[in-house]
Design a protein around this motif. Sequence first.
Motif, short mmCIF file in Angstrom:
data_model
loop_
_atom_site.label_atom_id
_atom_site.label_comp_id
_atom_site.label_asym_id
_atom_site.label_seq_id
_atom_site.Cartn_x
_atom_site.Cartn_y
_atom_site.Cartn_z
N GLN A 39 0.84 -1.21 0.00
CA GLN A 39 0.00 0.00 0.00
C GLN A 39 0.87 1.25 0.00
OE1 GLN A 39 -2.38 -0.51 3.50
NE2 GLN A 39 -3.96 -1.72 2.47
N SER A 40 1.89 1.26 0.87
CA SER A 40 2.76 2.44 0.96
C SER A 40 3.46 2.69 -0.36
CB SER A 40 3.82 2.23 2.05
OG SER A 40 3.22 2.24 3.31
N LEU A 41 3.94 1.61 -0.99
CA LEU A 41 4.70 1.78 -2.23
C LEU A 41 3.80 2.29 -3.35
CD1 LEU A 41 6.86 -1.47 -2.05
CD2 LEU A 41 7.73 0.86 -1.94
N GLY B 9 7.52 5.55 -4.93
CA GLY B 9 7.34 4.22 -4.35
C GLY B 9 7.20 3.16 -5.43
#
Lengths: 338, 338
Positions: free
Chosen positions: A252-254, A260
């Motif tokens: 999710q963060s990437l 990202g």
Amino acid sequence: MSFVISLDAMGGDSAPQIVIDGAAKALSNGLKCTFLVFGDEHKINPFLLKHPQYKQYFKIIHTDEVITNEMKVVVAIRTLPKSSMRMAIDAVAKGEAAAVVSAGNTGAYMALSKLLLKTFEGIDRPALATTIPTLTGQALVMDFGANVECTSENITQFAILGHVFGQRLLKKASPTIGLLNVGTEEVKGNAIVQEAAQKIRNLKHLNFHGFVEGDDITSGTTDIVVTDGFTGNVALKTMEGTAKLIQKMLEQSLRQSWRGKLGYLMAKGAFQNMKNRIDPRMHNGALFLGLKGIAVKSHGGMDAFGFANAIRVAASLASDAASGQIAEDLERFLKEEK
Amino acid sequence: MSFVISLDAMGGDSAPQIVIDGAAKALSNGLKCTFLVFGDEHKINPFLLKHPQYKQYFKIIHTDEVITNEMKVVVAIRTLPKSSMRMAIDAVAKGEAAAVVSAGNTGAYMALSKLLLKTFEGIDRPALATTIPTLTGQALVMDFGANVECTSENITQFAILGHVFGQRLLKKASPTIGLLNVGTEEVKGNAIVQEAAQKIRNLKHLNFHGFVEGDDITSGTTDIVVTDGFTGNVALKTMEGTAKLIQKMLEQSLRQSWRGKLGYLMAKGAFQNMKNRIDPRMHNGALFLGLKGIAVKSHGGMDAFGFANAIRVAASLASDAASGQIAEDLERFLKEEK
């Protein structure tokens, strides 16, 4: 050298498919063995037909009786003399197979294995053990679900089994042993771990580290972590869940920024490498320690890849000449402690 | 609005430093409160001197008596009438503080809180609860270490506390409740979880999902996960350890190739974001549910950043007008179930 491995074709969420596909995968990986397959031939045959090149490696022994996950252990044992699980274990007891693999009902598997294969002298109940990756290598954790109610004597015997098997499996002369607790201080814990610690401390030939906590399992504080089957099962499944959570959060963060996304593409190989190291399928195949025969338990929710790994574990134990010496090691250990 | 928060300055591995630094950090984050600090003034003062700008927010009440982690609970309670922990809790009992925070001996904290603050009618033992991140949001998990030996009645009461507090803390009208076990099938588990499940099923106003397994905690299967303090403590510490293991493995994998290193540099922000989400310091501050007063437990190994978070949790409960209604909610619930 070729072995016969007996398979409970009907155990596990996606049986018999994963059992047959998993066995075919093990063969395609180069494993030298043949299979005795116990279960409903009408259900098994369609999957076998998918692997015509391995036809001669499988021998099906038909039975209608199946132990389900929902079944109580006493019912499974008393009312089903011809369950696929029981017959598969019995093949080892009769010397027709070198090891058995099942992904079925853990409690029934444990009880039937104990009944048919018998435990070593001095061991009341077998422990279900598995290796897990740690910061420093790997650890052998037991019991992880076969004995949901344990006395301090059971846990003490798990420590002895951990010591004897750990010497072979981890190739360490004197593996360190930790007893899982809610704190490392001597006063911590419930009555059972307190008693177990006292008993384990009295065994002069064990390398007992003392209490360890949940985070010590993965940090590699000790080579062996001993606990009751309830706590061990929860801990190991919590590990699995946490690994999934973190991978998901990282994804999710990437995905949230182009930096990202680009970074992920650059480092894709490294991510895959990490994923492989913690893939629960790679660590599938738990061992019943303390039995006079090799019985390997696959996680019930495994796919064919994971089941093939459980077969690999069974075959590697069967082929390890050292495994025959474990009974001797154990006998010597118990004699020396007297 | 400003609150008084009472602090046990002597509890935790790096006390009193982390307590004072943590409180100063909470103030610098804009928290509106003053502190009653209980402990050895000779040890506390040097750390207070580092924060001259907040001098007026601290009032030290000197005491020599300290409860250590190694101390048995009965000893801590019977022989130390003036321990820093006891005096800090007593400040809440006397109405001098709105909440208490300690990073000290969990068992003693639990026993003293129960003794001095009393539990709500119908609740025998408070449950130590904490929120954890899940795939779908967050879950409230209890007990996580205060009650290492639980009866099925204790666990049933935890479910009731989870329901009542979960409504407020998770802002859900009818939070789902899972009982931690080694399998989801009704026949699984030891006698205590079997009995507890039966009792919880009988409570008509609880949204009982049934049994959940270790990996359900983080997958968000239920809003609330109930278990005994032994299992809960091991599960939550195993989560922490697993998170560390995976981060370490990922770092190792990324460092092995120039593509990995470059990818890491590109996506550094995303990695930091993920790290923050699972940082145990961000989730520090466990609550004793079921007491007529607010008592928050910090992890003993926390740094000042983590301790500041535990203070934030205490302050947010104290400032939440709703928290006063929990006693009413609980009373109504128990009446309706009769």
